[in-house]
Design an enzyme around this catalytic site. Structure first.
Site, PDB file in Angstrom:
ATOM      1  N   GLY A   1       4.031 -11.070 -10.139  1.00  0.00           N
ATOM      2  CA  GLY A   1       3.585 -10.749  -8.790  1.00  0.00           C
ATOM      3  C   GLY A   1       2.359  -9.850  -8.816  1.00  0.00           C
ATOM      4  O   GLY A   1       2.183  -8.992  -7.946  1.00  0.00           O
TER       5      GLY A   1
ATOM      6  N   VAL B   1       2.081  -4.507  -4.343  1.00  0.00           N
ATOM      7  CA  VAL B   1       2.436  -3.497  -5.344  1.00  0.00           C
ATOM      8  C   VAL B   1       1.738  -3.785  -6.670  1.00  0.00           C
ATOM      9  O   VAL B   1       1.294  -2.867  -7.364  1.00  0.00           O
ATOM     10  CB  VAL B   1       3.964  -3.410  -5.525  1.00  0.00           C
ATOM     11  CG1 VAL B   1       4.330  -2.333  -6.535  1.00  0.00           C
ATOM     12  CG2 VAL B   1       4.644  -3.122  -4.186  1.00  0.00           C
ATOM     13  N   GLY B   2       1.613  -5.060  -7.028  1.00  0.00           N
ATOM     14  CA  GLY B   2       0.927  -5.416  -8.264  1.00  0.00           C
ATOM     15  C   GLY B   2      -0.519  -4.946  -8.273  1.00  0.00           C
ATOM     16  O   GLY B   2      -0.996  -4.378  -9.271  1.00  0.00           O
TER      17      GLY B   2
ATOM     18  N   TYR C   1      17.387 -13.050   1.568  1.00  0.00           N
ATOM     19  CA  TYR C   1      16.572 -12.201   0.692  1.00  0.00           C
ATOM     20  C   TYR C   1      17.403 -11.050   0.145  1.00  0.00           C
ATOM     21  O   TYR C   1      17.348 -10.725  -1.053  1.00  0.00           O
ATOM     22  CB  TYR C   1      15.377 -11.678   1.489  1.00  0.00           C
ATOM     23  CG  TYR C   1      14.482 -10.729   0.738  1.00  0.00           C
ATOM     24  CD1 TYR C   1      13.492 -11.203  -0.119  1.00  0.00           C
ATOM     25  CD2 TYR C   1      14.605  -9.351   0.899  1.00  0.00           C
ATOM     26  CE1 TYR C   1      12.653 -10.336  -0.801  1.00  0.00           C
ATOM     27  CE2 TYR C   1      13.781  -8.472   0.208  1.00  0.00           C
ATOM     28  CZ  TYR C   1      12.805  -8.970  -0.630  1.00  0.00           C
ATOM     29  OH  TYR C   1      11.987  -8.099  -1.310  1.00  0.00           O
TER      30      TYR C   1
ATOM     31  N   ASN D   1       9.703   1.169   2.981  1.00  0.00           N
ATOM     32  CA  ASN D   1       8.683   0.247   3.502  1.00  0.00           C
ATOM     33  C   ASN D   1       7.315   0.527   2.890  1.00  0.00           C
ATOM     34  O   ASN D   1       6.708   1.560   3.149  1.00  0.00           O
ATOM     35  CB  ASN D   1       8.607   0.372   5.027  1.00  0.00           C
ATOM     36  CG  ASN D   1       9.873  -0.148   5.696  1.00  0.00           C
ATOM     37  OD1 ASN D   1      10.950   0.404   5.495  1.00  0.00           O
ATOM     38  ND2 ASN D   1       9.741  -1.205   6.463  1.00  0.00           N
ATOM     39  N   VAL D   2       6.836  -0.420   2.093  1.00  0.00           N
ATOM     40  CA  VAL D   2       5.584  -0.251   1.354  1.00  0.00           C
ATOM     41  C   VAL D   2       4.421  -0.784   2.180  1.00  0.00           C
ATOM     42  O   VAL D   2       4.526  -1.815   2.845  1.00  0.00           O
ATOM     43  CB  VAL D   2       5.646  -1.001   0.010  1.00  0.00           C
ATOM     44  CG1 VAL D   2       4.457  -0.612  -0.872  1.00  0.00           C
ATOM     45  CG2 VAL D   2       6.955  -0.762  -0.704  1.00  0.00           C
TER      46      VAL D   2
ATOM     47  N   HIS E   1       4.874  -7.820   7.059  1.00  0.00           N
ATOM     48  CA  HIS E   1       5.666  -6.638   7.389  1.00  0.00           C
ATOM     49  C   HIS E   1       5.027  -5.858   8.541  1.00  0.00           C
ATOM     50  O   HIS E   1       3.918  -6.144   8.971  1.00  0.00           O
ATOM     51  CB  HIS E   1       5.833  -5.761   6.146  1.00  0.00           C
ATOM     52  CG  HIS E   1       6.778  -6.340   5.140  1.00  0.00           C
ATOM     53  ND1 HIS E   1       6.341  -6.931   3.973  1.00  0.00           N
ATOM     54  CD2 HIS E   1       8.135  -6.437   5.123  1.00  0.00           C
ATOM     55  CE1 HIS E   1       7.395  -7.356   3.284  1.00  0.00           C
ATOM     56  NE2 HIS E   1       8.487  -7.074   3.963  1.00  0.00           N
TER      57      HIS E   1
ATOM     58  N   LYS F   1      -3.229  -6.623  14.257  1.00  0.00           N
ATOM     59  CA  LYS F   1      -3.218  -6.747  15.721  1.00  0.00           C
ATOM     60  C   LYS F   1      -4.229  -5.807  16.370  1.00  0.00           C
ATOM     61  O   LYS F   1      -4.929  -6.191  17.322  1.00  0.00           O
ATOM     62  CB  LYS F   1      -1.817  -6.455  16.268  1.00  0.00           C
ATOM     63  CG  LYS F   1      -0.855  -7.622  16.210  1.00  0.00           C
ATOM     64  CD  LYS F   1       0.416  -7.270  16.972  1.00  0.00           C
ATOM     65  CE  LYS F   1       1.240  -8.502  17.245  1.00  0.00           C
ATOM     66  NZ  LYS F   1       2.389  -8.218  18.120  1.00  0.00           N
TER      67      LYS F   1
ATOM     68  N   TRP G   1       5.477  -5.666  19.042  1.00  0.00           N
ATOM     69  CA  TRP G   1       6.711  -6.406  19.262  1.00  0.00           C
ATOM     70  C   TRP G   1       7.892  -5.451  19.158  1.00  0.00           C
ATOM     71  O   TRP G   1       8.057  -4.740  18.165  1.00  0.00           O
ATOM     72  CB  TRP G   1       6.855  -7.526  18.243  1.00  0.00           C
ATOM     73  CG  TRP G   1       5.889  -8.664  18.462  1.00  0.00           C
ATOM     74  CD1 TRP G   1       5.081  -8.865  19.542  1.00  0.00           C
ATOM     75  CD2 TRP G   1       5.639  -9.758  17.569  1.00  0.00           C
ATOM     76  NE1 TRP G   1       4.350 -10.012  19.388  1.00  0.00           N
ATOM     77  CE2 TRP G   1       4.662 -10.590  18.186  1.00  0.00           C
ATOM     78  CE3 TRP G   1       6.133 -10.113  16.323  1.00  0.00           C
ATOM     79  CZ2 TRP G   1       4.192 -11.746  17.582  1.00  0.00           C
ATOM     80  CZ3 TRP G   1       5.656 -11.279  15.725  1.00  0.00           C
ATOM     81  CH2 TRP G   1       4.697 -12.083  16.347  1.00  0.00           C
TER      82      TRP G   1
END
Length: 314
Positions: A7, A12-13, A136, A165-166, A179, A187, A201
């Site tokens: 990944g 993150v990679g 997941y 939450n990254v 995410h 947005k 949202w």
């Protein structure tokens, strides 16, 4: 030490690659960042060929089929099947190629929906996860089961980290399946360019602990080099640094210098209200680690998105 990162082109990679390149490596370390162009990790032979080619001694396993609330709601079975295949193939290939150390990346969404807070590393399997992303979540929980199996049966040092939450540069800024924070940033970018209002949202009331991807990268590198427990370790800012989606949206509005109205569409689902994580285990190991302040990390992420809009995932 020869490190393979699966990944490698993801959020993150790319953050790990940034930290490795900007802050340096230890003597004798070689890093290879594998992407989907290098191997199809849902295929056992393709995964094995990747390990055969690079012959790593250590692995950071980030590759996954990922998405936000609305992506998961639409495709729970697909998220389960693809992530189960990826995790089984990567860990089995690591074992077959005598890789002694693997660090896999999980998520706080794997924790039970009905639980007490704050959540900690002992509570992963204490009940079913939230129904919105059960596919997941269950697939990621099974990484912990695989780690225990490889370590118990074969003496490996396979473990996992659980970040909150990254967000950060190189995220997926797709509004439909991304995410929450990258979606908010995209947005606001669109609303600013269109001269329109910005609609979030949901109610904005759910609360999250956000961790900057480059902070997470530094912590994951530390885990790879130093952490020897099979049980996972939560990588997160402190409980008192948890903020609401409304506060996060306001931080993005400020960072992007957005002047039009901020609205909330309460007809959209809020998802899980909170999933506060306890980072005390991390702090016993690294009591002095300094996290990047949220407003600084948001500004850096927004600036990166604006500067890289043409090439950003969206």
């Amino acid at each position: 030490m020869k490190v393979l990162v699966t990944g490698g082109s993801g959020l993150v990679g790319k953050a790990i690659e940034y930290v490795v390149n900007s802050e340096g490596t230890k003597d004798g370390e070689e890093w290879f960042f594998a992407t989907s162009k290098d191997a199809d990790l849902t295929d056992a032979k393709s995964t094995n060929d990747l390990f055969e080619k690079h012959k790593p001694t250590h692995v950071i396993h980030l590759a996954a089929k990922v998405g936000g609330l609305f992506g998961n709601l639409k495709s729970n079975l697909e998220y389960f099947q693809k992530n189960m295949a990826i995790n089984q193939n990567v860990l089995e290939s690591a074992h077959q190629h005598d890789v002694q150390n693997v660090v896999s990346c999980l998520s706080t969404c794997i924790f039970p929906d009905k639980t007490s807070y704050p959540i900690n590393e002992t509570m992963v399997h204490n009940g079913p996860p939230h129904t919105s992303n059960y596919g997941y979540s269950y697939a990621k929980r099974m990484v912990d089961v695989l780690n225990k199996g490889y370590n118990g049966d074969h003496g490996r040092n396979y473990t996992s980290v659980i970040p909150t939450n990254v967000f950060g540069p190189d995220d997926n800024f797709n509004i439909e399946v991304g995410h929450v924070l990258p979606g908010l940033i995209h947005k606001v970018y669109n609303a600013k360019h269109n001269g329109s209002s910005f609609t979030v949202w949901g109610s904005g009331k759910p609360r999250r602990q956000f961790i900057y991807s480059r902070d997470l990268a530094r912590l994951m590198i530390w885990v790879l080099r130093n952490y020897t427990e099979t049980d996972p370790i939560i990588l997160s800012v402190a409980e008192e640094d948890e903020i609401s989606i409304k506060e996060a949206a306001e931080a993005v509005v400020s960072a992007m210098d957005f002047k039009n109205p901020l609205l909330f569409d309460t007809n959209k689902s809020d998802g899980q209200y909170k999933k506060t994580a306890d980072n005390s285990k991390l702090r016993t190991y690294l009591p002095d680690f300094k996290f990047t302040p949220f407003h600084v990390a948001i500004k850096e992420t927004c600036d990166w998105f604006v500067a890289n809009y043409s090439v950003a995932r969206k």
